[in-house]
Design an enzyme around this catalytic site. Structure first.
Site, PDB file in Angstrom:
ATOM      1  N   ALA A   1       0.710  -1.277  -0.056  1.00  0.00           N
ATOM      2  CA  ALA A   1      -0.094  -0.124   0.052  1.00  0.00           C
ATOM      3  C   ALA A   1       0.773   1.327   0.083  1.00  0.00           C
ATOM      4  O   ALA A   1       0.481   2.393  -0.552  1.00  0.00           O
ATOM      5  CB  ALA A   1      -0.994  -0.007   1.042  1.00  0.00           C
TER       6      ALA A   1
ATOM      7  N   ARG B   1      -1.442   0.873   7.737  1.00  0.00           N
ATOM      8  CA  ARG B   1      -0.573   0.967   9.090  1.00  0.00           C
ATOM      9  C   ARG B   1       0.342   2.221   9.028  1.00  0.00           C
ATOM     10  O   ARG B   1       1.191   2.299  10.110  1.00  0.00           O
ATOM     11  CB  ARG B   1       0.147  -0.306   9.317  1.00  0.00           C
ATOM     12  CG  ARG B   1      -0.841  -1.545   9.223  1.00  0.00           C
ATOM     13  CD  ARG B   1      -0.101  -2.904   9.524  1.00  0.00           C
ATOM     14  NE  ARG B   1      -1.063  -4.055   9.378  1.00  0.00           N
ATOM     15  CZ  ARG B   1      -1.548  -4.702   8.398  1.00  0.00           C
ATOM     16  NH1 ARG B   1      -1.025  -4.179   7.119  1.00  0.00           N
ATOM     17  NH2 ARG B   1      -2.067  -5.839   8.603  1.00  0.00           N
TER      18      ARG B   1
ATOM     19  N   HIS C   1      -3.758  -9.863  -3.758  1.00  0.00           N
ATOM     20  CA  HIS C   1      -5.019  -9.657  -2.972  1.00  0.00           C
ATOM     21  C   HIS C   1      -6.058  -9.042  -3.987  1.00  0.00           C
ATOM     22  O   HIS C   1      -7.051  -8.522  -3.572  1.00  0.00           O
ATOM     23  CB  HIS C   1      -4.634  -8.564  -2.143  1.00  0.00           C
ATOM     24  CG  HIS C   1      -3.483  -9.182  -0.899  1.00  0.00           C
ATOM     25  ND1 HIS C   1      -3.073  -8.508  -0.033  1.00  0.00           N
ATOM     26  CD2 HIS C   1      -3.228 -10.437  -0.762  1.00  0.00           C
ATOM     27  CE1 HIS C   1      -2.361  -9.276   0.741  1.00  0.00           C
ATOM     28  NE2 HIS C   1      -2.554 -10.176   0.363  1.00  0.00           N
TER      29      HIS C   1
HETATM   30  P1  NAD Z   1       0.533  -1.590   5.031  1.00  0.00           P
HETATM   31  O1  NAD Z   1      -0.198  -0.408   5.217  1.00  0.00           O
HETATM   32  O2  NAD Z   1       0.755  -2.586   6.286  1.00  0.00           O
HETATM   33  O3  NAD Z   1       2.101  -0.921   4.995  1.00  0.00           O
HETATM   34  C1  NAD Z   1       2.461   0.037   4.234  1.00  0.00           C
HETATM   35  C2  NAD Z   1       3.764   0.584   4.656  1.00  0.00           C
HETATM   36  O4  NAD Z   1       4.333   1.582   3.491  1.00  0.00           O
HETATM   37  C3  NAD Z   1       4.026   1.059   6.036  1.00  0.00           C
HETATM   38  O5  NAD Z   1       4.971   0.693   6.919  1.00  0.00           O
HETATM   39  C4  NAD Z   1       4.410   2.682   5.638  1.00  0.00           C
HETATM   40  O6  NAD Z   1       5.280   3.229   6.646  1.00  0.00           O
HETATM   41  C5  NAD Z   1       5.155   2.577   4.356  1.00  0.00           C
HETATM   42  N1  NAD Z   1       4.725   3.753   3.357  1.00  0.00           N
HETATM   43  C6  NAD Z   1       3.577   4.547   3.378  1.00  0.00           C
HETATM   44  N2  NAD Z   1       3.901   5.728   2.253  1.00  0.00           N
HETATM   45  C7  NAD Z   1       5.230   5.694   2.139  1.00  0.00           C
HETATM   46  C8  NAD Z   1       6.038   6.246   1.237  1.00  0.00           C
HETATM   47  N3  NAD Z   1       5.271   7.164   0.493  1.00  0.00           N
HETATM   48  N4  NAD Z   1       7.284   6.006   1.115  1.00  0.00           N
HETATM   49  C9  NAD Z   1       7.789   4.856   1.921  1.00  0.00           C
HETATM   50  N5  NAD Z   1       7.165   4.081   2.492  1.00  0.00           N
HETATM   51  C10 NAD Z   1       5.806   4.529   2.689  1.00  0.00           C
HETATM   52  O7  NAD Z   1       0.545  -2.156   3.726  1.00  0.00           O
HETATM   53  P2  NAD Z   1       0.851  -3.643   3.029  1.00  0.00           P
HETATM   54  O8  NAD Z   1       1.733  -4.034   3.613  1.00  0.00           O
HETATM   55  O9  NAD Z   1       0.563  -3.462   1.515  1.00  0.00           O
HETATM   56  O10 NAD Z   1      -0.287  -4.441   3.580  1.00  0.00           O
HETATM   57  C11 NAD Z   1      -1.711  -3.925   3.860  1.00  0.00           C
HETATM   58  C12 NAD Z   1      -2.785  -4.609   3.040  1.00  0.00           C
HETATM   59  O11 NAD Z   1      -3.617  -3.616   2.599  1.00  0.00           O
HETATM   60  C13 NAD Z   1      -2.541  -5.486   2.013  1.00  0.00           C
HETATM   61  O12 NAD Z   1      -3.189  -6.525   1.951  1.00  0.00           O
HETATM   62  C14 NAD Z   1      -3.102  -4.577   0.771  1.00  0.00           C
HETATM   63  O13 NAD Z   1      -4.007  -5.576  -0.013  1.00  0.00           O
HETATM   64  C15 NAD Z   1      -4.081  -3.587   1.342  1.00  0.00           C
HETATM   65  N6  NAD Z   1      -4.151  -2.355   0.952  1.00  0.00           N
HETATM   66  C16 NAD Z   1      -4.040  -1.918  -0.183  1.00  0.00           C
HETATM   67  C17 NAD Z   1      -4.128  -0.593  -0.970  1.00  0.00           C
HETATM   68  C18 NAD Z   1      -3.817  -0.415  -2.141  1.00  0.00           C
HETATM   69  O14 NAD Z   1      -4.264  -1.037  -3.162  1.00  0.00           O
HETATM   70  N7  NAD Z   1      -3.411   0.973  -2.536  1.00  0.00           N
HETATM   71  C19 NAD Z   1      -4.276   0.273   0.025  1.00  0.00           C
HETATM   72  C20 NAD Z   1      -4.570   0.183   1.477  1.00  0.00           C
HETATM   73  C21 NAD Z   1      -4.383  -1.370   1.758  1.00  0.00           C
END
Ligand code: NAD
Ligand code: ZN
Length: 250
Positions: A26, A38, A125
Site C-alpha cells: 500500500a 498501517r 490480493h
Molecule cells: P501497510 O499499510 O501494512 O504498510 C504500508 C507501509 O508503507 C508502511 O510501513 C508505511 O510506513 C510505508 N509507506 C507508506 N507510504 C510510504 C511512502 N510514500 N514512502 C515509503 N514508505 C511508505 O500495507 P501492506 O504491507 O501493503 O499491507 C496491507 C494490506 O492492505 C494489503 O493486504 C493490501 O492488499 C491492502 N491495501 C491496499 C491498498 C492499495 O491497493 N493501494 C491500500 C491500503 C491497503
C-alpha cells in the site's frame, strides 16, 4: 533521508540485477492519494474499527459491515487515482528488460496504469474493479453494483442468484489464489534481486515471500518508511519516500 552512500549501494544492486522482482504494498500508492492501513495516516491507524471491513467473517455475517463497505467502495480514492513516480520507476525497470515480475498486495491497478505489462503484475490480493458473488462466483464490472448502491440498494445482492456480493479482493480470512501464489513463489525463488517497496511485510503469506527469496540467494533491498520484520534479511534498507527513492535507483 537516506545517505548518498546507501542510495549508491541500492543503485548498484539494481544496476547489477538480471532477474529483478519487485514486491509492492500500500505504501507505493500513498503518494497517489490512497491511504495505507498501517502508516501514520493509515486507515486503521486513524480508525481501528475500519479493520472489520477487511475481515471476511465480519463481511459475511454482518449486513451493517457490508453496507459500510459499499459506501467505502463508492468513496474509494482508487477510482480517480493516477500512478506516481514510484510506479513509473518500476515500469521503467521493465522497459530495461531486467524486471521479471511485480508481486503486489495492492488492489488499485496503479502499476498497470503506469504501463506495466498486466501479465507481469501478480495481484495477490485481487482488485477493486470487479465484483464477485460469494455463492455462484459470477464476476462483473464493479461499477454495475456501485450504480445499484447509488440508486438506493444499500447491500445489493447477486443479480443472478441473490447471493452476497463482494469486491474481487482477498480479505483477511479468505485464501489467496493458489496458482497465483505459486507463480509469485517461483518468481521470487528465481530472482537475483528482490526490491520491496511500501509494505510493512506483516501480512502473510505475502510477507513470507521475502524470506523465500533471501533463502534462495536473492539480494534484498527494502524501501519502506517504517521498519519491517525482514530488514535484517536485506542488504540495503532505504527509509526515504518512495516517490524519491525508487526513481533514484534508476
Ligand atoms: P501497510 O499499510 O501494512 O504498510 C504500508 C507501509 O508503507 C508502511 O510501513 C508505511 O510506513 C510505508 N509507506 C507508506 N507510504 C510510504 C511512502 N510514500 N514512502 C515509503 N514508505 C511508505 O500495507 P501492506 O504491507 O501493503 O499491507 C496491507 C494490506 O492492505 C494489503 O493486504 C493490501 O492488499 C491492502 N491495501 C491496499 C491498498 C492499495 O491497493 N493501494 C491500500 C491500503 C491497503
Ligand atoms: Zn450469485
Amino acid at each position: 533521508m537516506d545517505s548518498g552512500a546507501e542510495l549508491g549501494r541500492a543503485g548498484e544492486l539494481v544496476a547489477g540485477a538480471r532477474r529483478l522482482v519487485a514486491m509492492t504494498g500500500a505504501g507505493i500508492s500513498t503518494d497517489s492519494g490512497i491511504p495505507d492501513f498501517r502508516g501514520p495516516n493509515g486507515l486503521w491507524t486513524r480508525d481501528p474499527a475500519a479493520e472489520r471491513m477487511s475481515n471476511f467473517r465480519d463481511y459475511v455475517s454482518s449486513r451493517e459491515v457490508r453496507e459500510l463497505t459499499w459506501q467505502a467502495r463508492i468513496e474509494h480514492p482508487g477510482w480517480a487515482a493516477v500512478p506516481n513516480a514510484a510506479h513509473h520507476a518500476l515500469a521503467e525497470l521493465e522497459r530495461r528488460g531486467i524486471l521479471r515480475a511485480i508481486v503486489t498486495q495492492n488492489i488499485d491497478r496503479l502499476q498497470q496504469k503506469a504501463g506495466s505489462d498486466p501479465d507481469l503484475v501478480l495481484e495477490l490480493h485481487g482488485n477493486m474493479f470487479e465484483s464477485v458473488c460469494l455463492d455462484c462466483a459470477d464476476r462483473r464490472d464493479m461499477r454495475e453494483a456501485l450504480a445499484r448502491v447509488r440508486a438506493g440498494e444499500t447491500d445489493p445482492p447477486c443479480a443472478d442468484c441473490g447471493g452476497i456480493l463482494k469486491s474481487a479482493t482477498v480479505s483477511f480470512g479468505q485464501s489467496l489464489d493458489r496458482a497465483l501464489l505459486d507463480r509469485a513463489a517461483s518468481a521470487v525463488r528465481e530472482c537475483d534481486v528482490l526490491v520491496v517497496a511500501g509494505s510493512s511485510l506483516t501480512v502473510q503469506p505475502a510477507a513470507g515471500l521475502v524470506g523465500l527469496a533471501a533463502n534462495a540467494g536473492a539480494r534484498v533491498l527494502v524501501c519502506n518508511a517504517a521498519p519491517t520484520p525482514y530488514d535484517d534479511a536485506a542488504e540495503v534498507v532505504l527509509r526515504g519516500p518512495l516517490g524519491e527513492t525508487l526513481p533514484a535507483l534508476l
